[in-house]
Design an enzyme around this catalytic site. Sequence first.
Site, PDB file in Angstrom:
ATOM      1  N   SER A  18       0.848  -1.190   0.000  1.00  0.00           N
ATOM      2  CA  SER A  18       0.000   0.000   0.000  1.00  0.00           C
ATOM      3  C   SER A  18       0.885   1.241   0.000  1.00  0.00           C
ATOM      4  CB  SER A  18      -0.888   0.003   1.246  1.00  0.00           C
ATOM      5  OG  SER A  18      -1.702   1.158   1.258  1.00  0.00           O
ATOM      6  N   LYS A  19       0.548   2.194  -0.870  1.00  0.00           N
ATOM      7  CA  LYS A  19       1.310   3.449  -0.900  1.00  0.00           C
ATOM      8  C   LYS A  19       0.640   4.398   0.092  1.00  0.00           C
ATOM      9  CE  LYS A  19       3.335   6.519  -4.352  1.00  0.00           C
ATOM     10  NZ  LYS A  19       4.709   6.475  -3.868  1.00  0.00           N
TER      11      LYS A  19
END
Length: 311
Positions: free
Chosen positions: A156-157
């Site tokens: 996940s960014k």
Amino acid sequence: MEPSDLIWMNGDFVAWDEAKVHVLTHGLHYGTGVFEGIRAYETDRGTAIFRHTEHLDRLAKSAELYYMPMPFGREELRAATHELITRNDLQSCYIRPLVFRGYGTMGLFPLDATVDVAIAVWEWGAYLGDEGKRAGIRAKVSSWRRIGPDSLIPHSKASGQYLNSVLAKIESQKAGYEEAILLDHLGHVCEGSGENIFVVTGGEIITPPQTASILDGISRRSVMRIAADLGHTVVERDIARAELYLADEVFLCGTAAELVPVREIDDHAIGTGEPGPITRAVQVVYEDALYGRDPRYADWLDVVGVPSTTS
Ligand code: PPE
């Protein structure tokens, strides 16, 4: 960044100086946000956003991993970005969509907090410098390990996760290097503070796998495809720290950085100490792809103003 520029916030175009949040915004306190970094380039077909669909897909996945419902669909965000670039009269730019838990709820249970979305665009030059792209950079293996999959979500960014990158970046800069290379929780090579990494040894191109806590980079995937098209063997496998020092060539890639050769790591010259031939060859084609000069990769470009064909 001019005060006359616009920012898109929750469906509206607002003046740059009016794009504000409350100091009790959830994401500001707990890092509960996810974002993207995208670039648009001036091409013969007009301003074109590189791999826009893939970036918007990853944004939605990053949000989902943190149980954040996206208040806008991919098509709405795509259209908003097109309009924003046009209204700000930009020919090339960096694009930063941010999805974050907003104002109104404090405490660690975020599922009742609102989810806000903003998109900003601005002109952003070479992240590691034009000289870095040309002559290569000096990097340091960080004492900070990349966040592990058992404490956060490398796929996940997410905004809060960037404290990890920030620590590594500060350490490397204070020590006189241009970039940090982080190892994963098991001590294998992972990635740069904001880029994926590739090692070239004996003509083979090697990059850490998904299980090495990397961000599943879109530049990384593009580079893998280009390298394969150039006839190179690309292998995803764990990389030992010493393999960095012994490599013929090392390079980093990311949206902001683009493709950057690494000429020195921990004061070991990489190969000849200058960007190597495979790095150069991939870099040339990668830049051609970004600027729409290579027809093989024309479908990676989302030309601003052209309606979507996907819906
Ligand atoms: N790893 C990390 C940790 C990372 O932040 C990026 C992008 C990448 C790999 C490469 O991913 P991609 O851009 O999809 O190829 N970093 C973004 C943020 C940089 C920033 O300083 O902000 C970027 O390059 O836009």
